[in-house]
Design a protein around this motif. Structure first.
Motif, PDB file in Angstrom:
ATOM      1  N   PHE A  24     -10.529 -13.374  -6.779  1.00  0.00           N
ATOM      2  CA  PHE A  24     -11.145 -12.574  -8.074  1.00  0.00           C
ATOM      3  C   PHE A  24      -9.989 -11.798  -8.828  1.00  0.00           C
ATOM      4  CE2 PHE A  24     -13.791 -11.651  -4.160  1.00  0.00           C
ATOM      5  CZ  PHE A  24     -14.641 -12.584  -4.207  1.00  0.00           C
ATOM      6  N   PRO A  25      -9.131 -12.791  -9.578  1.00  0.00           N
ATOM      7  CA  PRO A  25      -7.929 -12.277 -10.099  1.00  0.00           C
ATOM      8  C   PRO A  25      -8.309 -11.171 -11.054  1.00  0.00           C
ATOM      9  CG  PRO A  25      -8.650 -14.312 -10.852  1.00  0.00           C
ATOM     10  CD  PRO A  25      -9.360 -14.072  -9.714  1.00  0.00           C
ATOM     11  N   LYS A  26      -9.493 -11.241 -11.566  1.00  0.00           N
ATOM     12  CA  LYS A  26      -9.807 -10.025 -12.718  1.00  0.00           C
ATOM     13  C   LYS A  26     -10.109  -8.907 -12.174  1.00  0.00           C
ATOM     14  CE  LYS A  26     -11.551 -13.268 -16.309  1.00  0.00           C
ATOM     15  NZ  LYS A  26     -12.721 -13.872 -17.142  1.00  0.00           N
ATOM     16  N   VAL A  27     -10.315  -8.555 -10.921  1.00  0.00           N
ATOM     17  CA  VAL A  27     -10.486  -7.244 -10.259  1.00  0.00           C
ATOM     18  C   VAL A  27      -9.275  -6.589 -10.253  1.00  0.00           C
ATOM     19  CG1 VAL A  27     -11.303  -6.057  -8.372  1.00  0.00           C
ATOM     20  CG2 VAL A  27     -12.387  -8.099  -8.949  1.00  0.00           C
ATOM     21  N   GLU A  28      -9.016  -5.417 -10.838  1.00  0.00           N
ATOM     22  CA  GLU A  28      -7.822  -4.558 -10.565  1.00  0.00           C
ATOM     23  C   GLU A  28      -7.909  -3.617  -9.539  1.00  0.00           C
ATOM     24  OE1 GLU A  28      -5.320  -4.985 -12.795  1.00  0.00           O
ATOM     25  OE2 GLU A  28      -6.189  -5.881 -14.449  1.00  0.00           O
ATOM     26  N   ILE A  29      -6.921  -3.538  -8.756  1.00  0.00           N
ATOM     27  CA  ILE A  29      -6.648  -2.903  -7.462  1.00  0.00           C
ATOM     28  C   ILE A  29      -5.894  -1.673  -7.471  1.00  0.00           C
ATOM     29  CG2 ILE A  29      -6.263  -3.003  -5.067  1.00  0.00           C
ATOM     30  CD1 ILE A  29      -6.832  -5.979  -5.237  1.00  0.00           C
ATOM     31  N   LEU A  30      -6.619  -0.494  -6.903  1.00  0.00           N
ATOM     32  CA  LEU A  30      -5.821   0.675  -7.122  1.00  0.00           C
ATOM     33  C   LEU A  30      -5.876   1.429  -5.704  1.00  0.00           C
ATOM     34  CD1 LEU A  30      -4.611   2.965  -8.878  1.00  0.00           C
ATOM     35  CD2 LEU A  30      -6.732   3.988  -9.327  1.00  0.00           C
ATOM     36  N   ILE A  31      -4.660   1.299  -5.152  1.00  0.00           N
ATOM     37  CA  ILE A  31      -4.339   1.794  -3.858  1.00  0.00           C
ATOM     38  C   ILE A  31      -4.643   3.240  -3.416  1.00  0.00           C
ATOM     39  CG2 ILE A  31      -2.923   1.783  -1.749  1.00  0.00           C
ATOM     40  CD1 ILE A  31      -4.020  -0.882  -2.436  1.00  0.00           C
ATOM     41  N   PHE A  32      -5.190   3.767  -2.529  1.00  0.00           N
ATOM     42  CA  PHE A  32      -5.288   5.101  -2.075  1.00  0.00           C
ATOM     43  C   PHE A  32      -4.270   5.506  -0.661  1.00  0.00           C
ATOM     44  CE2 PHE A  32      -9.486   6.461  -4.033  1.00  0.00           C
ATOM     45  CZ  PHE A  32      -8.846   7.643  -4.633  1.00  0.00           C
ATOM     46  N   THR A  33      -3.352   6.035  -0.858  1.00  0.00           N
ATOM     47  CA  THR A  33      -2.394   6.166   0.291  1.00  0.00           C
ATOM     48  C   THR A  33      -2.178   7.644   0.325  1.00  0.00           C
ATOM     49  OG1 THR A  33      -0.140   5.316   0.711  1.00  0.00           O
ATOM     50  CG2 THR A  33      -0.373   6.064  -1.419  1.00  0.00           C
ATOM     51  N   ILE A  34      -1.308   7.690   1.512  1.00  0.00           N
ATOM     52  CA  ILE A  34      -0.695   9.105   1.873  1.00  0.00           C
ATOM     53  C   ILE A  34       0.863   9.063   1.699  1.00  0.00           C
ATOM     54  CG2 ILE A  34      -2.598   9.572   3.693  1.00  0.00           C
ATOM     55  CD1 ILE A  34      -1.023   8.536   5.869  1.00  0.00           C
ATOM     56  N   PHE A  35       1.597  10.331   2.079  1.00  0.00           N
ATOM     57  CA  PHE A  35       2.860  10.311   1.592  1.00  0.00           C
ATOM     58  C   PHE A  35       3.892   9.275   2.281  1.00  0.00           C
ATOM     59  CE2 PHE A  35       1.418  14.480   0.259  1.00  0.00           C
ATOM     60  CZ  PHE A  35       2.102  14.343  -1.056  1.00  0.00           C
ATOM     61  N   ASP A  36       3.499   8.940   3.766  1.00  0.00           N
ATOM     62  CA  ASP A  36       4.354   8.102   4.694  1.00  0.00           C
ATOM     63  C   ASP A  36       4.196   6.806   4.399  1.00  0.00           C
ATOM     64  OD1 ASP A  36       1.994   8.291   6.047  1.00  0.00           O
ATOM     65  OD2 ASP A  36       3.073   8.901   7.833  1.00  0.00           O
ATOM     66  N   GLU A  37       3.677   5.994   3.571  1.00  0.00           N
ATOM     67  CA  GLU A  37       3.056   4.912   3.552  1.00  0.00           C
ATOM     68  C   GLU A  37       3.701   4.112   2.231  1.00  0.00           C
ATOM     69  OE1 GLU A  37      -1.267   4.253   5.514  1.00  0.00           O
ATOM     70  OE2 GLU A  37      -1.440   5.010   3.329  1.00  0.00           O
ATOM     71  N   GLU A  38       4.959   4.606   1.711  1.00  0.00           N
ATOM     72  CA  GLU A  38       5.635   3.924   0.711  1.00  0.00           C
ATOM     73  C   GLU A  38       5.938   2.408   0.962  1.00  0.00           C
ATOM     74  OE1 GLU A  38       8.838   5.295  -1.088  1.00  0.00           O
ATOM     75  OE2 GLU A  38       7.847   6.923  -2.273  1.00  0.00           O
ATOM     76  N   ASP A  39       6.219   2.103   2.105  1.00  0.00           N
ATOM     77  CA  ASP A  39       6.567   0.586   2.397  1.00  0.00           C
ATOM     78  C   ASP A  39       5.390  -0.254   2.427  1.00  0.00           C
ATOM     79  OD1 ASP A  39       9.157   0.991   3.154  1.00  0.00           O
ATOM     80  OD2 ASP A  39       8.844   1.486   5.202  1.00  0.00           O
ATOM     81  N   LYS A  40       4.348   0.479   2.776  1.00  0.00           N
ATOM     82  CA  LYS A  40       2.770  -0.285   2.678  1.00  0.00           C
ATOM     83  C   LYS A  40       2.597  -0.647   1.200  1.00  0.00           C
ATOM     84  CE  LYS A  40       0.993   0.686   7.253  1.00  0.00           C
ATOM     85  NZ  LYS A  40      -0.034   1.615   8.057  1.00  0.00           N
ATOM     86  N   VAL A  41       2.563   0.540   0.537  1.00  0.00           N
ATOM     87  CA  VAL A  41       2.433   0.461  -0.989  1.00  0.00           C
ATOM     88  C   VAL A  41       3.094  -0.435  -1.754  1.00  0.00           C
ATOM     89  CG1 VAL A  41       2.436   1.723  -3.221  1.00  0.00           C
ATOM     90  CG2 VAL A  41       1.544   2.875  -1.202  1.00  0.00           C
ATOM     91  N   LEU A  42       4.454  -0.556  -1.100  1.00  0.00           N
ATOM     92  CA  LEU A  42       5.367  -1.698  -1.832  1.00  0.00           C
ATOM     93  C   LEU A  42       4.765  -3.215  -1.559  1.00  0.00           C
ATOM     94  CD1 LEU A  42       8.000  -2.364  -3.192  1.00  0.00           C
ATOM     95  CD2 LEU A  42       9.320  -2.330  -0.803  1.00  0.00           C
ATOM     96  N   GLU A  43       4.375  -3.291  -0.480  1.00  0.00           N
ATOM     97  CA  GLU A  43       3.877  -4.500   0.079  1.00  0.00           C
ATOM     98  C   GLU A  43       2.467  -4.851  -0.734  1.00  0.00           C
ATOM     99  OE1 GLU A  43       5.105  -6.961   1.781  1.00  0.00           O
ATOM    100  OE2 GLU A  43       6.873  -5.854   1.873  1.00  0.00           O
ATOM    101  N   ALA A  44       1.625  -3.744  -0.927  1.00  0.00           N
ATOM    102  CA  ALA A  44       0.512  -4.031  -1.628  1.00  0.00           C
ATOM    103  C   ALA A  44       0.701  -4.322  -3.206  1.00  0.00           C
ATOM    104  CB  ALA A  44      -0.349  -2.718  -1.447  1.00  0.00           C
ATOM    105  N   VAL A  45       1.768  -3.680  -3.711  1.00  0.00           N
ATOM    106  CA  VAL A  45       1.950  -3.879  -5.118  1.00  0.00           C
ATOM    107  C   VAL A  45       2.658  -5.297  -5.332  1.00  0.00           C
ATOM    108  CG1 VAL A  45       3.524  -3.484  -7.106  1.00  0.00           C
ATOM    109  CG2 VAL A  45       2.532  -1.553  -5.800  1.00  0.00           C
ATOM    110  N   LYS A  46       3.237  -5.841  -4.305  1.00  0.00           N
ATOM    111  CA  LYS A  46       3.781  -7.236  -4.315  1.00  0.00           C
ATOM    112  C   LYS A  46       2.662  -8.209  -4.220  1.00  0.00           C
ATOM    113  CE  LYS A  46       7.111  -7.774  -1.477  1.00  0.00           C
ATOM    114  NZ  LYS A  46       8.071  -7.652  -0.351  1.00  0.00           N
ATOM    115  N   ALA A  47       1.586  -7.767  -3.600  1.00  0.00           N
ATOM    116  CA  ALA A  47       0.342  -8.512  -3.177  1.00  0.00           C
ATOM    117  C   ALA A  47      -0.691  -8.561  -4.187  1.00  0.00           C
ATOM    118  CB  ALA A  47      -0.445  -8.167  -2.198  1.00  0.00           C
ATOM    119  N   GLY A  48      -0.522  -7.843  -5.447  1.00  0.00           N
ATOM    120  CA  GLY A  48      -1.107  -7.772  -6.655  1.00  0.00           C
ATOM    121  C   GLY A  48      -1.889  -6.350  -7.030  1.00  0.00           C
ATOM    122  N   ALA A  49      -1.597  -5.408  -6.352  1.00  0.00           N
ATOM    123  CA  ALA A  49      -2.146  -4.301  -6.757  1.00  0.00           C
ATOM    124  C   ALA A  49      -1.702  -3.694  -7.769  1.00  0.00           C
ATOM    125  CB  ALA A  49      -1.834  -3.120  -5.501  1.00  0.00           C
TER     126      ALA A  49
END
Length: 249
Positions: A83-108
């Motif tokens: 569903f490429p038209k769906v925009e994704i906004l991640i909810f995260t905590i302070f120590d998850e920057e590496d995971k956020v980086l991966e999520a942005v690379k995945a399309g968030a």
């Protein structure tokens, strides 16, 4: 594409994915009384989210990264593929920057820290729905370092690169193709200026304010930048801008 004149009156369809029931209820309570936001569904797992998103077709997916079994990163990758038209906004905590980086690379399209005020969340939802990105400067710098092509891996030719006649004729004065890699359609001075702001993590709203332009004009410029660089989002645009020598960081 710019929204229609009455688009502001149409609530943004939002789907929330959070595996902790108490947190989910608190998040939903935040949106009560906000007519701009229409919560169309919720899910407690990534697997359930994929089924419900297909049915509900939201505009924006608010997604927790710390899901059981199927991770938020995997959900992001799957949703953007299906569903490429769906925009994704991640909810995260302070120590998850590496995971956020991966999520942005995945399309968030960006991320928010858990505990953000409802006004900040609503602003972020509107930003990504309008084609923008919500990324804090510290993560933006990490993204640039991750995607950046270092000079010794991408040598710059000593001779000027040939430019096709059509591109040379259409390029404004001072807008020759970069020595790093030729552009068939060079960016205008304004487009380069906006791309440089993007690299600093500036939002559409902030860019509009800094340049005394409307947000609709910023979105139009971004569409032109994406098309010329043959990319689909801000991270890719900044990466290509650096690789082609169009901007500095």
């Amino acid at each position: 594409m710019d929204p229609t004149p009455n688009a502001a009156a149409i609530p943004i369809r939002v789907f929330v994915v959070e595996d902790q029931t108490k947190i989910l209820k608190n998040q939903l309570r935040l949106f009560e009384g906000h007519p701009d936001i229409d919560i169309v569904g919720t899910a407690l797992s990534g697997e359930a989210a994929l089924v419900e998103v297909e049915r509900d077709q939201p505009d924006v997916l608010l997604l927790d990264l710390g899901l059981p079994r199927m991770s938020g990163i995997d959900v992001t990758r799957e949703v953007k593929a299906r569903f490429p038209k769906v925009e994704i906004l991640i909810f995260t905590i302070f120590d998850e920057e590496d995971k956020v980086l991966e999520a942005v690379k995945a399309g968030a399209s960006g991320y928010l820290l858990k505990g953000a005020t409802v006004d900040k969340i609503v602003e972020a939802i509107k930003e990504v729905r309008a084609g923008g990105t919500v990324i804090q400067p510290n993560l933006a710098r990490r993204l640039l370092r991750h995607f950046r092509v270092e000079p010794d891996t991408a040598p710059v030719p000593t001779e000027p690169l040939p430019v096709a006649p059509s591109a040379a004729e259409s390029a404004p004065a001072g807008e020759e193709a970069s020595a790093h890699e030729p552009l068939l359609k060079p960016l205008s001075d304004r487009e380069r200026e906006i791309l440089q702001l993007i690299a600093k993590g500036v939002s559409n709203s902030e860019a509009a304010r800094l340049l005394s332009l409307s947000k609709a004009t910023i979105r139009t410029h971004l569409e032109h930048i994406y098309r010329k660089l043959e990319v689909t989002n801000r991270v890719e645009a900044v990466t290509e801008g650096i690789r082609k020598g169009l901007i500095s960081v």
